[in-house]
Design a protein around this motif. Sequence first.
Motif, short mmCIF file in Angstrom:
data_model
loop_
_atom_site.label_atom_id
_atom_site.label_comp_id
_atom_site.label_asym_id
_atom_site.label_seq_id
_atom_site.Cartn_x
_atom_site.Cartn_y
_atom_site.Cartn_z
N ASP A 84 0.83 -1.20 0.00
CA ASP A 84 0.00 0.00 0.00
C ASP A 84 0.87 1.26 0.00
OD1 ASP A 84 -2.71 1.14 0.20
OD2 ASP A 84 -2.00 1.89 2.14
N ARG A 124 -2.23 -5.13 -8.97
CA ARG A 124 -3.65 -4.84 -8.70
C ARG A 124 -3.81 -3.51 -7.97
NH1 ARG A 124 -7.57 -8.61 -8.29
NH2 ARG A 124 -8.11 -7.94 -6.18
N GLU A 125 -2.97 -3.29 -6.97
CA GLU A 125 -3.08 -2.05 -6.20
C GLU A 125 -2.75 -0.84 -7.07
OE1 GLU A 125 -4.31 0.04 -3.07
OE2 GLU A 125 -4.37 -2.15 -3.24
N GLY A 127 -3.16 -0.75 -10.28
CA GLY A 127 -4.29 -0.63 -11.20
C GLY A 127 -5.44 0.14 -10.59
N ARG A 128 -5.66 -0.04 -9.30
CA ARG A 128 -6.73 0.69 -8.61
C ARG A 128 -6.42 2.18 -8.50
NH1 ARG A 128 -6.58 -3.65 -4.62
NH2 ARG A 128 -8.39 -5.00 -4.84
N ARG A 129 -5.14 2.49 -8.27
CA ARG A 129 -4.76 3.86 -7.88
C ARG A 129 -4.37 4.76 -9.04
NH1 ARG A 129 -2.74 4.68 -2.48
NH2 ARG A 129 -3.14 2.89 -1.14
N PHE A 135 -3.23 -2.32 -17.59
CA PHE A 135 -3.08 -3.37 -16.58
C PHE A 135 -2.33 -4.60 -17.08
CE2 PHE A 135 -4.94 -6.76 -13.78
CZ PHE A 135 -4.25 -6.38 -12.64
N PHE A 212 -7.58 -1.70 -14.97
CA PHE A 212 -7.80 -2.79 -14.02
C PHE A 212 -9.29 -2.97 -13.74
CE2 PHE A 212 -8.43 -3.73 -9.42
CZ PHE A 212 -8.04 -5.05 -9.45
N LYS A 213 -9.73 -4.22 -13.74
CA LYS A 213 -11.09 -4.56 -13.33
C LYS A 213 -11.00 -5.55 -12.19
CE LYS A 213 -13.32 -3.80 -17.81
NZ LYS A 213 -14.12 -4.43 -18.90
N ASP A 214 -11.61 -5.23 -11.08
CA ASP A 214 -11.50 -6.05 -9.88
C ASP A 214 -12.38 -7.29 -10.01
OD1 ASP A 214 -10.84 -6.97 -7.44
OD2 ASP A 214 -11.47 -5.22 -6.32
N ASP A 218 -10.60 -8.90 -2.53
CA ASP A 218 -9.61 -9.17 -1.50
C ASP A 218 -10.30 -9.31 -0.14
OD1 ASP A 218 -7.45 -9.05 -3.19
OD2 ASP A 218 -7.20 -6.89 -2.97
#
Length: 438
Positions: A84, A124-125, A127-129, A135, A212-214, A218
């Motif tokens: 993070d 992934r993180e 990709g979110r931010r 991605f 990114f697509k979740d 998590d």
Amino acid sequence: MQALTRISLKFVEKCLPNAFLLAMVLSIVVFLLGMIFGGQSASTMFNGWGEGFSKLFTFAMQMSLILLTGFVIAKTPSVSNMIDRLASIAKTPTQAIGIIAVFGMVTFYINWGFGMIAGAFMAREMGRRVPGLHFPLAVAAAYAGDIIRGMTASIPLLMATEGNFMQNVVGVIPVTDTLFSWWNLGLSAVLLFLVYWVFTRIKPEVDEIRPFKDVILDTPAEKVDTKGMPWVEKLEHYRILNLALAILPLGYIIVNFQQIGFNLNLNMLIVIFLAIGLLLQPSPASIGTAVKEGVLACRGIIMQFPLYAGIAGMVQVSGLADGISNWFVSIANIHTFPIVTFISAGIVNIFIPSGGGQWAIQGPIMLEAAKNLGADIPQTIMAFTWGDAWTNQMQPFWALPLLGVAGLSARDIMGYCLMWTLICGAAIMATFVLLSMI
């Protein structure tokens, strides 16, 4: 760089089957090659497949445990917080890709299972931010770190293990002569620079960017309210039990190192990473959750490993691996032998993507030849080890756990990985050329 990337992407898009289909196709191809070029009967090939199918069960279990213990560590709050914090540094897609590439290489060096999962989580993180991040490129940058031969490289660890199957030929070769030699550490540093340089120079067009697509939710560890639970259920959420059990692997590690020194092998690494996971995970329940997710992520390996073991059995019984190895040996001399070993290992690895299984077949040939030629034994071992890693970059088998966490298919990343295969292969061969001149 852009032109090479586009060529690689188009080739993979048109020619690469999915990972399980590739294993099926390779099984059929090797069966036919064994009869046509190896001169074997169908019954011999059937027997080779059947015997090979179960021969690597022990090694398969070791690889699965390395992956699972790596997953347990990657899912700890400490590692999640580290990911993070690192992800918060990136403000642009290029910065994100650079951090992912370096993070992937470093974590793969520590433990390939840990790197596989931690790299996927980092991608992934990011990709979110990070807006505008492509991605698939981020996941490819994470997987590119798998080229590094670090603390869990099975072949040099096996050769450093007392009682290994080649001890009567070359003896026990300590990891200080292979993994931790000055030239191998130097090559590792060069590849760390290259992976950053290469992937930060790939610039997808705006219309090519896939965000990114979740697809996987998590489940971070949270404090559980144990009020009203039966006492036996409450025990699942007490960290003290993790710490108590950790005494056993920690005690074994200390006693082992006191008695026989710094002895790193596959079994010892599994024990070390189990101890780390026990110390960092907050409870037995959280370990169980991480292992459950880890088994799901490595389902492709669990399903396909027996197929590749069967392929290895057919390759061995047909003499195909011996033929490839002996041909390369016949054209080598004391100076070119490491490069020849590297290329030979890379070719056979496409059919047998298991370092230990491949070494069991080719290792005796290459080490006997190295001894007869007077070639450097540790360099031969590492040349083979790097060759095994080299074509992993375009063989999707070992990418399956990472792809499972990322929610992508092999075709999404293998174009970038093929481009990286060409570049890192050139760097590794150049290193062995320079070593031959010293």
